[in-house]
Design an enzyme around this catalytic site. Structure first.
Site, mmCIF file in Angstrom:
data_model
loop_
_atom_site.group_PDB
_atom_site.id
_atom_site.type_symbol
_atom_site.label_atom_id
_atom_site.label_comp_id
_atom_site.label_asym_id
_atom_site.label_seq_id
_atom_site.Cartn_x
_atom_site.Cartn_y
_atom_site.Cartn_z
ATOM 1 C CE LYS A 96 -2.431 -1.183 3.986
ATOM 2 N NZ LYS A 96 -1.329 -2.117 4.253
ATOM 3 N NE ARG A 150 -4.217 -1.462 10.090
ATOM 4 C CZ ARG A 150 -3.221 -0.876 8.746
ATOM 5 N NH1 ARG A 150 -3.134 0.371 9.001
ATOM 6 N NH2 ARG A 150 -2.055 -1.792 9.285
ATOM 7 N NE ARG A 161 6.790 -2.901 6.492
ATOM 8 C CZ ARG A 161 5.594 -2.762 6.626
ATOM 9 N NH1 ARG A 161 5.031 -1.497 5.492
ATOM 10 N NH2 ARG A 161 5.132 -2.984 7.685
ATOM 11 N NE ARG A 208 6.213 -0.588 10.132
ATOM 12 C CZ ARG A 208 4.928 -0.448 9.850
ATOM 13 N NH1 ARG A 208 4.579 0.224 7.996
ATOM 14 N NH2 ARG A 208 3.863 -0.736 10.492
ATOM 15 N NE ARG A 259 2.043 -5.327 11.302
ATOM 16 C CZ ARG A 259 2.495 -4.867 10.095
ATOM 17 N NH1 ARG A 259 4.308 -6.058 11.457
ATOM 18 N NH2 ARG A 259 2.838 -3.886 9.346
HETATM 19 P P1 ADP Z 1 2.086 -1.653 3.430
HETATM 20 O O1 ADP Z 1 1.846 -0.539 3.721
HETATM 21 O O2 ADP Z 1 0.613 -2.604 2.815
HETATM 22 O O3 ADP Z 1 2.179 -2.419 4.709
HETATM 23 P P2 ADP Z 1 4.697 -1.582 1.735
HETATM 24 O O4 ADP Z 1 4.464 -1.011 0.612
HETATM 25 O O5 ADP Z 1 5.348 -1.594 3.198
HETATM 26 O O6 ADP Z 1 3.736 -2.257 2.743
HETATM 27 O O7 ADP Z 1 5.311 -3.328 1.320
HETATM 28 C C1 ADP Z 1 6.009 -3.951 2.406
HETATM 29 C C2 ADP Z 1 7.685 -4.288 1.292
HETATM 30 O O8 ADP Z 1 6.713 -4.733 0.765
HETATM 31 C C3 ADP Z 1 8.489 -3.335 2.270
HETATM 32 O O9 ADP Z 1 10.295 -3.815 1.994
HETATM 33 C C4 ADP Z 1 8.692 -2.902 -0.205
HETATM 34 O O10 ADP Z 1 9.926 -2.729 -0.695
HETATM 35 C C5 ADP Z 1 8.046 -4.285 -0.672
HETATM 36 N N1 ADP Z 1 7.423 -4.534 -1.953
HETATM 37 C C6 ADP Z 1 5.838 -3.319 -1.930
HETATM 38 N N2 ADP Z 1 5.890 -3.531 -2.999
HETATM 39 C C7 ADP Z 1 6.127 -4.904 -3.910
HETATM 40 C C8 ADP Z 1 6.095 -5.498 -5.183
HETATM 41 N N3 ADP Z 1 5.063 -5.238 -5.975
HETATM 42 N N4 ADP Z 1 6.830 -6.996 -5.382
HETATM 43 C C9 ADP Z 1 7.754 -6.773 -3.770
HETATM 44 N N5 ADP Z 1 8.133 -6.073 -3.455
HETATM 45 C C10 ADP Z 1 7.015 -4.610 -2.345
HETATM 46 P P1 AMP Z 2 0.718 0.214 9.188
HETATM 47 O O1 AMP Z 2 1.515 1.682 8.883
HETATM 48 O O2 AMP Z 2 -0.155 0.817 8.310
HETATM 49 O O3 AMP Z 2 1.492 -0.927 8.500
HETATM 50 O O4 AMP Z 2 0.039 0.506 10.318
HETATM 51 C C1 AMP Z 2 0.998 0.083 11.279
HETATM 52 C C2 AMP Z 2 0.072 -0.408 12.998
HETATM 53 O O5 AMP Z 2 -0.704 1.400 13.475
HETATM 54 C C3 AMP Z 2 -1.032 -0.930 12.988
HETATM 55 O O6 AMP Z 2 -0.531 -2.012 12.768
HETATM 56 C C4 AMP Z 2 -2.172 -0.273 13.889
HETATM 57 O O7 AMP Z 2 -1.509 -0.622 15.088
HETATM 58 C C5 AMP Z 2 -1.408 0.790 13.193
HETATM 59 N N1 AMP Z 2 -2.879 1.924 12.277
HETATM 60 C C6 AMP Z 2 -2.679 2.341 11.072
HETATM 61 N N2 AMP Z 2 -3.723 2.479 11.095
HETATM 62 C C7 AMP Z 2 -4.783 2.180 11.880
HETATM 63 C C8 AMP Z 2 -6.079 2.257 11.798
HETATM 64 N N3 AMP Z 2 -6.843 2.808 10.717
HETATM 65 N N4 AMP Z 2 -6.951 1.822 13.132
HETATM 66 C C9 AMP Z 2 -5.797 1.679 13.797
HETATM 67 N N5 AMP Z 2 -4.742 1.310 14.095
HETATM 68 C C10 AMP Z 2 -4.263 2.051 12.701
#
Ligand code: ADP
Ligand code: AMP
Length: 217
Positions: A13, A88, A127, A160, A171
Site C-alpha cells: 500500500k 481498518r 522491509r 520497523r 497483525r
Molecule cells: P504496506 O504499506 O501495505 O504495509 P509496503 O508498501 O511497505 O506495504 O511494502 C511492504 C514491503 O514489500 C516493503 O519492503 C516493499 O519494499 C515491498 N514491496 C512493495 N511492493 C512490492 C511488490 N510489488 N513486489 C515485491 N515487493 C514489494
Molecule cells: P501501517 O503502517 O499501516 O502498517 O500501520 C502500523 C500500525 O499502526 C498498525 O499495525 C496499527 O497498530 C496502527 N494503525 C494504523 N492505521 C490504523 C487504523 N486505521 N486503525 C487502527 N490502528 C491503525
C-alpha cells in the site's frame, strides 16, 4: 481524485501510494505514518498508540477517527487525497462515510491489493524504512541504490519495531478478523478495484492506473 488503498500488512500500500500521490499531486494520508511521527515526536497520542502498535493490535477507533477527521479537513485535501491504512474496521469505515458526507464529497475508488499470506512474511521481515522521510524499501525486492541509505533523502534505513515475525502474526490475525470484512463493505458501494499485488511494483502500478483511468507511469 479521492482514493483509498487497502490490503493486508505488507501488500504494498505505502509503496504504491507514494508513487500515485506524487503523480496525481494529492496528499498521501497514512494513519500508520501519522502514528509513527507522533511516537517519534513523543506526543501523548504517540505514547498511547505505541503500546497497541508494538503488540500488533489496532489503535482504538476514537483516536484513529479523530486524527483522520482533522487531517481531511485541512486545505490540501480539498481537491483529493489517498487514504492508506484507514479505515481498518467497519466502525472506521462508517465514520469515514460520515466525515465525507459532512465535507460534501465521495470516494472515487477503493483499491484493494491482494497478496497471498506466504509472500507477506518475506515482504515484512525484509522491509526497511527511512528514519527521515518514511519511504519503504525491501532488502531484496526493492533495495536502495546505496545499502542502508534512502534514495530520496539520504536518511538512514531501519527496520520497523512491529515487523518482527511474532508481531506480524498478530497483525495478520487482526487484518483477517477486523479489516478483511471491509472488502464486502466497499463491494456494496460498487467502487472497488481488485488488484493482484504479488507482481513487480511497476505492474501493480499499471493495473491501478487502468482501474483509475490514469497513466501513472
Ligand atoms: P504496506 O504499506 O501495505 O504495509 P509496503 O508498501 O511497505 O506495504 O511494502 C511492504 C514491503 O514489500 C516493503 O519492503 C516493499 O519494499 C515491498 N514491496 C512493495 N511492493 C512490492 C511488490 N510489488 N513486489 C515485491 N515487493 C514489494
Ligand atoms: P501501517 O503502517 O499501516 O502498517 O500501520 C502500523 C500500525 O499502526 C498498525 O499495525 C496499527 O497498530 C496502527 N494503525 C494504523 N492505521 C490504523 C487504523 N486505521 N486503525 C487502527 N490502528 C491503525
Amino acid at each position: 481524485m479521492r482514493l483509498l488503498i487497502m490490503g493486508p500488512p505488507g501488500a504494498g500500500k505505502g509503496t504504491q501510494a507514494e508513487i500515485i500521490t506524487k503523480k496525481l499531486g494529492i496528499p498521501h494520508i497514512s494513519t500508520g505514518d501519522m502514528f509513527r511521527k507522533a511516537i517519534k515526536d513523543g506526543t501523548a497520542m504517540g505514547k498511547k498508540a505505541k503500546a497497541y502498535i508494538d503488540a500488533g493490535q489496532l489503535v482504538p477507533d476514537d483516536v484513529t477517527v479523530g486524527i483522520v477527521k482533522e487531517r481531511l479537513s485541512e486545505a490540501d485535501c480539498a481537491e483529493g487525497f489517498l487514504l492508506d491504512g484507514f479505515p481498518r474496521t467497519v466502525p472506521q469505515a462508517e465514520a469515514l462515510d460520515d466525515i465525507l458526507n459532512e465535507l460534501g464529497v465521495k470516494l472515487d475508488k477503493v483499491i484493494s491489493l491482494e497478496v497471498p499470506q506466504e509472500i507477506i512474511l518475506h515482504r515484512l521481515t525484509g522491509r526497511r524504512i527511512c528514519k527521515g522521510c518514511g519511504s519503504s524499501y525491501h532488502i531484496s525486492n526493492n533495495p536502495p541504490k546505496v545499502a542502508g541509505k534512502c534514495d530520496k533523502c539520504g536518511g538512514e534505513l531501519m527496520q520497523r519495531t512491529d515487523d518482527t515475525e511474532e508481531t506480524v502474526a498478530s497483525r495478520l490475525r487482526v487484518y483477517e478478523q477486523q479489516t478483511a470484512p471491509l472488502i464486502n463493505f466497499y463491494e456494496s458501494h460498487h467502487i472497488i478495484c481488485h488488484i493482484k499485488g504479488d507482481q513487480p511494483i511497476e505492474q501493480v502500478l499499471q493495473r491501478i492506473g487502468n482501474c483509475l483511468g490514469r497513466d501513472l507511469a
